[in-house]
Design an enzyme around this catalytic site. Sequence first.
Site: not given
Ligand code: PXP
Length: 244
Positions: A11, A14, A47, A49, A53, A74, A105, A155, A194
Amino acid sequence: MRRNKLRLGVNIDHVATIRNARGIRHPDPVRAAGLAVRAGADGITAHLREDRRHISDEDIAALSDVLTVPLNFEMAATDEMLEIALRHKPHAACLVPEKRQELTTEGGLDVAGQHNRLKHYVDALKRAGIRVSLFIDPSNEQLDAAVDLGAPVTEIHTGAYCELVGEPQQEELERIRKAVQYGHSKGLEMHAGHGLAYETVSPVAAMPELAELNIGHFLIGEAIFHGLEASIAEMRRLMDEARA
Ligand code: PXP
């Protein structure tokens, strides 16, 4: 059961968070996606949003154009996001709950409680050939609702497990294990994600019914110290070791 290779979805949200802190073009999440693939990512997750952001509409367009691996988009279950998904037709769309004020999330989607509202989005995405995933807490009620909706993938939210310590953490891990087994027995493809980090990933990666982990924040943070490719390669190594 046979232990299939566990896919890693990286992901890159960030990278965009850091870029947006300055409102300029650097660092570029699309460039990070290319590095992630070189380092062993099997897919890229982003994602978009509602408040934009981190990831932007332009990022999703660029990722859709250049990625050589599947894009997992996402999205909140809204008409705006559905229209964007149908325009770009990513490999997969993961429906997530979204609250404007939250830092991330915070919990899974209430599939059981929102069955009728979600059905329209699941059906429209499936009709477009997009693989639909529902991001849920480890609960049989939510898994049954996902099956009822016809979603092929769920998930499981690992955020609580990653935050807890000691016995409560082990209890949450057991809840995740049972949910992953139950969902798999119902024919769902099971993913998890997550909050996962080097210290928390192995017991989750060892669950043989899981097909994919999605990991972001920890990897982007770790990249500050060791570089993105090395950080992803180490996560990949831990996942493979847990599966061996
Ligand atoms: N899976 C989903 C569905 C998420 O919303 C996120 C965060 O955007 C992640 C995985 C990844 O989470 P993290 O950034 O904490 O590893």
